[in-house]
Scaffold this motif. Sequence first.
Motif, short mmCIF file in Angstrom:
data_model
loop_
_atom_site.label_atom_id
_atom_site.label_comp_id
_atom_site.label_asym_id
_atom_site.label_seq_id
_atom_site.Cartn_x
_atom_site.Cartn_y
_atom_site.Cartn_z
N UNK A 337 125.68 61.57 -12.90
CA UNK A 337 125.66 60.55 -13.95
C UNK A 337 125.94 59.16 -13.40
N UNK A 338 126.70 59.07 -12.29
CA UNK A 338 126.99 57.77 -11.72
C UNK A 338 125.70 57.05 -11.32
N UNK A 380 122.47 52.78 -26.55
CA UNK A 380 123.07 54.10 -26.83
C UNK A 380 122.96 55.00 -25.60
N UNK A 381 121.82 54.94 -24.90
CA UNK A 381 121.66 55.76 -23.68
C UNK A 381 122.72 55.40 -22.65
N UNK A 387 130.21 57.18 -21.52
CA UNK A 387 131.23 57.99 -22.20
C UNK A 387 131.41 59.33 -21.49
N UNK A 388 130.30 59.95 -21.09
CA UNK A 388 130.39 61.23 -20.40
C UNK A 388 131.18 61.08 -19.11
N UNK A 393 136.29 61.67 -16.12
CA UNK A 393 137.32 61.06 -15.29
C UNK A 393 138.68 61.02 -16.00
N UNK A 394 138.65 60.89 -17.33
CA UNK A 394 139.90 60.86 -18.09
C UNK A 394 140.63 62.19 -18.05
N UNK A 395 139.89 63.27 -17.81
CA UNK A 395 140.52 64.58 -17.68
C UNK A 395 141.39 64.62 -16.42
N UNK A 396 141.01 63.79 -15.44
CA UNK A 396 141.70 63.84 -14.15
C UNK A 396 143.18 63.48 -14.27
N UNK A 397 143.49 62.39 -14.96
CA UNK A 397 144.88 61.91 -14.98
C UNK A 397 145.85 62.91 -15.61
#
Length: 739
Positions: A337-338, A380-381, A387-388, A393-397
């Motif tokens: 996605x990056x 939106x794309x 957001x994905x 990445x937010x799960x990481x912290x």
Amino acid sequence: MLRLLKFLKKNVFQILLIVVLLIFQANCDLALPDYTSRIINVGVQQGGIEETIPKLIRKSKLEEILLFVDPSERQDILKNYTLVTKKSDEYPYDILEKEDIYVLDNEDYENTDFERAMLVDYMMTTDEQEGVAVQEKMKENLPSEMQQMNLIDIIKMMPEDDLSSMRKNIQDQFKEMPDTIVSQSATSFIRSEYKEIGVNTDKIQSDYILVSGLKMLGIALLSMGLTISVSLLASRIGASLAKRVRKAEFDKALRFSRAEYKKFGISSLITRNTNDVQQVQLMIVMTLRLLIYAPILALGAVRKVLTTAPSMTWIIWVGIAVVFTIVITLFAVAMPKFKKVQKLLDRLNQVTREIITGIPVIRAFSNQKYEEERFDKANVDLKKTNLFVNRVMNVMMPTMMFTMNGICILIIWNGAHGIDQGLIQVGDMLAFIQYAMQIIMAFLMISMFSILLPRANVSASRIMEVLEEDESIKDPTRPKTFSKRIQGEVEFKNVSFRYPDSDEDVLTDISFKATKGTTTAFIGSTGSGKSTLINLIPRLYDVTKGEVLVDGINVKDVLLKDLHHKIGYVPQKGILFSGTIESNIKFSDENMSDEQMKKAAQIAQAEDFILEKKKGYQSEISQGGTNVSGGQKQRLSIARAVAMDPEIYIFDDSFSALDFKTDYLLRKALYENAKDATIFIVAQRINTIMKADQIVVLNEGKVVGIGRHEELLKTCEVYREIAESQLSKEELENGQSTN
């Protein structure tokens, strides 16, 4: 990404300085847990007593202790002490009035047997519960009359052989006792002895804690100063790199031909020079601030862990393994996605630019709804992809925090058993936790760096695509200079041209010559190749076959700046730059005289509307010239070219927005003031070019007629059809326009 490091050559010294500062910062950060450990172990548990050999000891107490030391060691101990018999300013202790004390001469003196002997004496004389239990157990097998006696007095009564045997048994028992217990017991004995002598042990404790706290504060302040210094240096280096990369990319873009602009796209070039450079800049700053610091901190913390509590190092490796597993898993999901984000950003910029530029047309056709939907889709794309990535990445912290807290619990659980067994001290366990957190944080920093790496790597690749793009039009390696003998002569020799992505020629076998002081006009149907043809003169494109000669020299053999210095070019679409009318007319030379500027405006028929403005030549021009009309924009563009006083003029349908009267007056003034110049005019209107010295008629990329107006009416059917569609029969017969 590595290919961009060449832009950091000028910052090598600053980078080395950052590495040195980070090493000092890591040492400061690694020193703080050690001070915490000392405050707990020494300041709290040991009452501020650091030494394990007493500096002061009563003579009677030393004699007691020597009972538990081998005779061979006694003289070694005594020779390190000096006997003090009188009270003095140096030794103001009241106990000296009752008995002598020994003072340690060598503060570096160490003796494990002496420490163990102190422990034995302490256990046999203390009134603490643990010591009393040991004393009672030792008296169990003694006669009842001896059970009321002091253990030390009993031991003094023992024969030397029994005493030697007792010492051997004690030594055998102490061999398996951890050194930490021996040291702590020795310091407990020393503190008790100092109290007996009259030393203020409370002051020793408070002084130790205060001094250690001040040292910690000083180290923390030093670490903060180093952190700020590194951050400032890293920011300067990042900004410096961004400046150089932007300049290199911009300079490269200025050398691009229209083929390269078409390949990359204007919106993409803007994104690459702004957002992509910003991503690389952020990456460099984070590298200098975190990536270099993280391994230094981690290695230092590992070294500290191995010396603090080697038995618990396995917990660190478990934590590192968990962290790596989390990072690898998350990036396996997020990495694709990056790469997509930057392309979607390009798309959003392109759509935004198209819509904003085309607002008048969109409103004229009432097509706002469609364009809103088109923008919304691109927006939106990009939002969904961002957001994905952010959610992953937010799960990481929280996962990392859970891991760190789990490691803390594991350390405390394992460390509590070690404390109970006397293997480590409480302060060591707390220091171990801090070192463990530093190691985990170091790997967390590396993982945070990994968040930026994929996006920055994509951005760096996009930047390098621009910087490494081979320009289709560039200066020759061995340039020639224009002849002073021939000036303003332009010749096309069997010129053919096709666009880079085309399979067919758009111009085929074009040949003609224009000499100094003549006007050459080009006319033909839409798409016949008129603009493409004259764009070959200033090398906006390069010919596919044949040659374009200026003053007898192939335009490919001279420097572009020398070629462009001879040409005054007015494009099909008038382009003005933000600034003033004066700055636009003086665009070729800011030191141009006002007289030359005003003369150019007069020739271009622009002076009338300029003087009508309140500020005249100082009137503001907005970006793209949106605050002036189409005709005014064209006249200012023409004035800009005329102000150069070039040898060659190129007007690419530059009179289309002018009314017939202004067109006539402008051409008349131009011919009068540029008699020695070679003029090329692309036009759609016959009346604009009918007085030209030669007219080149194009049809589907081929020359179908060359000559004057009267000749072409007779010999060229294509020209005659164009003329008949624009001029009346009377005008054709008279060979002139009534306009």
